[in-house]
Motif scaffolding. Structure first.
Motif, PDB file in Angstrom:
ATOM      1  N   ASN A 202       0.798  -1.232   0.000  1.00  0.00           N
ATOM      2  CA  ASN A 202       0.000   0.000   0.000  1.00  0.00           C
ATOM      3  C   ASN A 202       0.827   1.276   0.000  1.00  0.00           C
ATOM      4  O   ASN A 202       0.353   2.311  -0.440  1.00  0.00           O
ATOM      5  N   SER A 203       2.042   1.220   0.517  1.00  0.00           N
ATOM      6  CA  SER A 203       2.810   2.443   0.684  1.00  0.00           C
ATOM      7  C   SER A 203       4.302   2.155   0.562  1.00  0.00           C
ATOM      8  O   SER A 203       4.780   1.079   0.952  1.00  0.00           O
ATOM      9  N   LEU A 204       5.047   3.143   0.050  1.00  0.00           N
ATOM     10  CA  LEU A 204       6.507   3.019  -0.016  1.00  0.00           C
ATOM     11  C   LEU A 204       7.121   2.920   1.372  1.00  0.00           C
ATOM     12  O   LEU A 204       8.231   2.414   1.523  1.00  0.00           O
ATOM     13  N   ALA A 237      11.453   7.736  -8.686  1.00  0.00           N
ATOM     14  CA  ALA A 237      11.306   6.279  -8.806  1.00  0.00           C
ATOM     15  C   ALA A 237      12.578   5.617  -9.316  1.00  0.00           C
ATOM     16  O   ALA A 237      12.994   4.574  -8.812  1.00  0.00           O
ATOM     17  N   ALA A 238      13.215   6.217 -10.314  1.00  0.00           N
ATOM     18  CA  ALA A 238      14.422   5.629 -10.893  1.00  0.00           C
ATOM     19  C   ALA A 238      15.543   5.566  -9.859  1.00  0.00           C
ATOM     20  O   ALA A 238      16.249   4.556  -9.746  1.00  0.00           O
ATOM     21  N   GLU A 239      15.687   6.628  -9.106  1.00  0.00           N
ATOM     22  CA  GLU A 239      16.737   6.651  -8.076  1.00  0.00           C
ATOM     23  C   GLU A 239      16.460   5.615  -6.995  1.00  0.00           C
ATOM     24  O   GLU A 239      17.380   4.942  -6.515  1.00  0.00           O
ATOM     25  N   LEU A 240      15.189   5.467  -6.622  1.00  0.00           N
ATOM     26  CA  LEU A 240      14.831   4.485  -5.600  1.00  0.00           C
ATOM     27  C   LEU A 240      15.132   3.072  -6.076  1.00  0.00           C
ATOM     28  O   LEU A 240      15.627   2.239  -5.306  1.00  0.00           O
ATOM     29  N   ARG A 241      14.856   2.779  -7.347  1.00  0.00           N
ATOM     30  CA  ARG A 241      15.151   1.447  -7.883  1.00  0.00           C
ATOM     31  C   ARG A 241      16.646   1.151  -7.811  1.00  0.00           C
ATOM     32  O   ARG A 241      17.056   0.025  -7.503  1.00  0.00           O
ATOM     33  N   VAL A 242      17.472   2.131  -8.104  1.00  0.00           N
ATOM     34  CA  VAL A 242      18.923   1.937  -8.053  1.00  0.00           C
ATOM     35  C   VAL A 242      19.359   1.615  -6.629  1.00  0.00           C
ATOM     36  O   VAL A 242      20.171   0.706  -6.401  1.00  0.00           O
ATOM     37  N   ARG A 243      18.838   2.338  -5.666  1.00  0.00           N
ATOM     38  CA  ARG A 243      19.225   2.098  -4.282  1.00  0.00           C
ATOM     39  C   ARG A 243      18.712   0.754  -3.778  1.00  0.00           C
ATOM     40  O   ARG A 243      19.387   0.058  -3.025  1.00  0.00           O
ATOM     41  N   LEU A 244      17.507   0.371  -4.206  1.00  0.00           N
ATOM     42  CA  LEU A 244      16.963  -0.926  -3.803  1.00  0.00           C
ATOM     43  C   LEU A 244      17.770  -2.080  -4.390  1.00  0.00           C
ATOM     44  O   LEU A 244      17.903  -3.131  -3.769  1.00  0.00           O
ATOM     45  N   ARG A 250      14.233  -9.166  -6.829  1.00  0.00           N
ATOM     46  CA  ARG A 250      12.888  -9.697  -7.081  1.00  0.00           C
ATOM     47  C   ARG A 250      12.824 -10.318  -8.457  1.00  0.00           C
ATOM     48  O   ARG A 250      13.232  -9.699  -9.450  1.00  0.00           O
ATOM     49  N   THR A 251      12.330 -11.542  -8.506  1.00  0.00           N
ATOM     50  CA  THR A 251      12.131 -12.258  -9.760  1.00  0.00           C
ATOM     51  C   THR A 251      10.640 -12.506  -9.937  1.00  0.00           C
ATOM     52  O   THR A 251       9.966 -12.954  -9.003  1.00  0.00           O
ATOM     53  N   LEU A 252      10.132 -12.206 -11.122  1.00  0.00           N
ATOM     54  CA  LEU A 252       8.720 -12.422 -11.427  1.00  0.00           C
ATOM     55  C   LEU A 252       8.539 -13.679 -12.262  1.00  0.00           C
ATOM     56  O   LEU A 252       9.492 -14.174 -12.881  1.00  0.00           O
ATOM     57  N   ARG A 253       7.333 -14.171 -12.320  1.00  0.00           N
ATOM     58  CA  ARG A 253       7.062 -15.394 -13.089  1.00  0.00           C
ATOM     59  C   ARG A 253       7.376 -15.188 -14.566  1.00  0.00           C
ATOM     60  O   ARG A 253       7.856 -16.112 -15.226  1.00  0.00           O
ATOM     61  N   ARG A 254       7.113 -14.019 -15.077  1.00  0.00           N
ATOM     62  CA  ARG A 254       7.383 -13.784 -16.492  1.00  0.00           C
ATOM     63  C   ARG A 254       8.891 -13.812 -16.793  1.00  0.00           C
ATOM     64  O   ARG A 254       9.285 -13.970 -17.947  1.00  0.00           O
ATOM     65  N   ASP A 255       9.711 -13.682 -15.763  1.00  0.00           N
ATOM     66  CA  ASP A 255      11.157 -13.706 -15.965  1.00  0.00           C
ATOM     67  C   ASP A 255      11.718 -15.116 -16.104  1.00  0.00           C
ATOM     68  O   ASP A 255      12.864 -15.282 -16.519  1.00  0.00           O
ATOM     69  N   VAL A 256      10.924 -16.134 -15.745  1.00  0.00           N
ATOM     70  CA  VAL A 256      11.439 -17.507 -15.726  1.00  0.00           C
ATOM     71  C   VAL A 256      10.688 -18.425 -16.678  1.00  0.00           C
ATOM     72  O   VAL A 256      10.827 -19.651 -16.600  1.00  0.00           O
TER      73      VAL A 256
END
Length: 307
Positions: A202-204, A237-244, A250-256
């Motif tokens: 629900n929230s960051l 958002a882009a900066e947060l993704r880099v830090r995360l 995280r791997t999604l089903r579509r990735d495998v």
């Protein structure tokens, strides 16, 4: 004839030849595992083993992709490297399942620790019991029990701690969250491996709460995180993704889909038109459940009836 000195020397050289972040480091774990491993699981385990100066990582694969196997690979590797102070904290309903899978699939001795296990110790010393058991097997305990043993857990230099269903502690940054605060204190400075399929709902701020379990300095103070990422909208958002990316994977089903074939499911939507009475009932129940004071009043009545 090889002397003990030369045996230690050769063993040291063989250890050095394995890259710390390469698949060779998992050679012993892969050899012992009695499961069919997938590439993303091996990569996730290596991700968790990299960067020894970091206090932990978050593995957030989608449901059904084998986070338990990824964590077990890490535990198995630490065990093979003779770093055997290993702890698994999970919901009480999953304790036996964790112990069973570690034993059957990875040949790791595992012990479920609860109040009954501590009572078996003649001295009645919880810390001494934990130290004795941790030298012989991986310990598996529930979240509430870990909270009760805050002082004892803090006294043991755990090599790694796996926290399953970690989203249950997504509010650990709040002072009112007794369990989250206790575990943060108990495991401060220890290497942790958080597992959850839903790191964000629900929230960051839920991501922030999980990050404080790993290291409270990852994002700094709560006010700074809110200002930089929550209140800034999508600009950050882009900066947060880099830090995360430095501590979360995280791997999604579509990735495998290349090597895992899932049954194709099609959703059929069935139109439904409630009657006036049904709609009125639905709206009334929804309004009641959304009133926090009504919920608290009902909970208070329930506690009084139990008493």
């Amino acid at each position: 004839m090889i002397s003990p000195y030369h045996a230690k020397y050769y063993a040291h050289e063989l250890t050095r030849r394995h890259a710390a972040d390469g698949v060779d480091r998992l050679s012993q774990s892969l050899f012992d595992a009695s499961v069919d491993l997938n590439p993303h699981q091996i990569e996730a385990a290596l991700f968790a083993l990299r960067n020894p100066l970091q206090e932990g990582v978050l593995l957030a694969d989608e449901v059904g992709l084998g986070k338990t196997i990824e964590a077990a690979l890490v535990l198995c590797q630490f065990w093979a490297e003779r770093r055997r102070r290993l702890l698994v904290i999970c919901p009480a309903s999953l304790r036996k399942q964790w112990a069973q899978e570690l034993h059957e699939k990875f040949a790791l001795p595992a012990t479920v620790v609860d109040a009954a296990a501590l009572k078996k110790n003649p001295a009645g010393d919880a810390l001494a019991t934990l130290q004795t058991l941790s030298s012989k097997s991986v310990l598996v305990i529930s979240y509430p029990f870990a909270t009760r043993l805050e002082a004892e857990l803090r006294a043991i230099p755990w090599d790694t701690v796996v926290m399953d269903e970690a989203h249950k502690l997504r509010n650990a940054h709040r002072a009112s969250n007794r369990m989250g605060q206790a575990l943060r204190r108990a495991l401060a400075g220890r290497r942790k491996l958080l597992l959850t399929a839903t790191p964000l709902q629900n929230s960051l701020m839920e991501l922030y709460g999980l990050s404080t379990l790993i290291d409270e300095h990852l994002f700094g103070e709560e006010k700074a995180f809110r200002k930089q990422y929550v209140n800034a909208g999508g600009e950050s958002a882009a900066e947060l993704r880099v830090r995360l990316a430095s501590f979360a994977k995280r791997t999604l089903r579509r990735d495998v889909l290349e090597y895992i074939q899932y049954t194709e499911r099609k959703t059929l939507t069935q139109p439904f038109q409630p009657t006036d009475d049904e709609q009125t009932l639905y709206e009334g129940i929804s309004a009641f459940l959304q009133k926090e004071e009504s919920y608290l009043r009902q909970g208070h009545r329930f506690e009084r009836s139990r008493a």
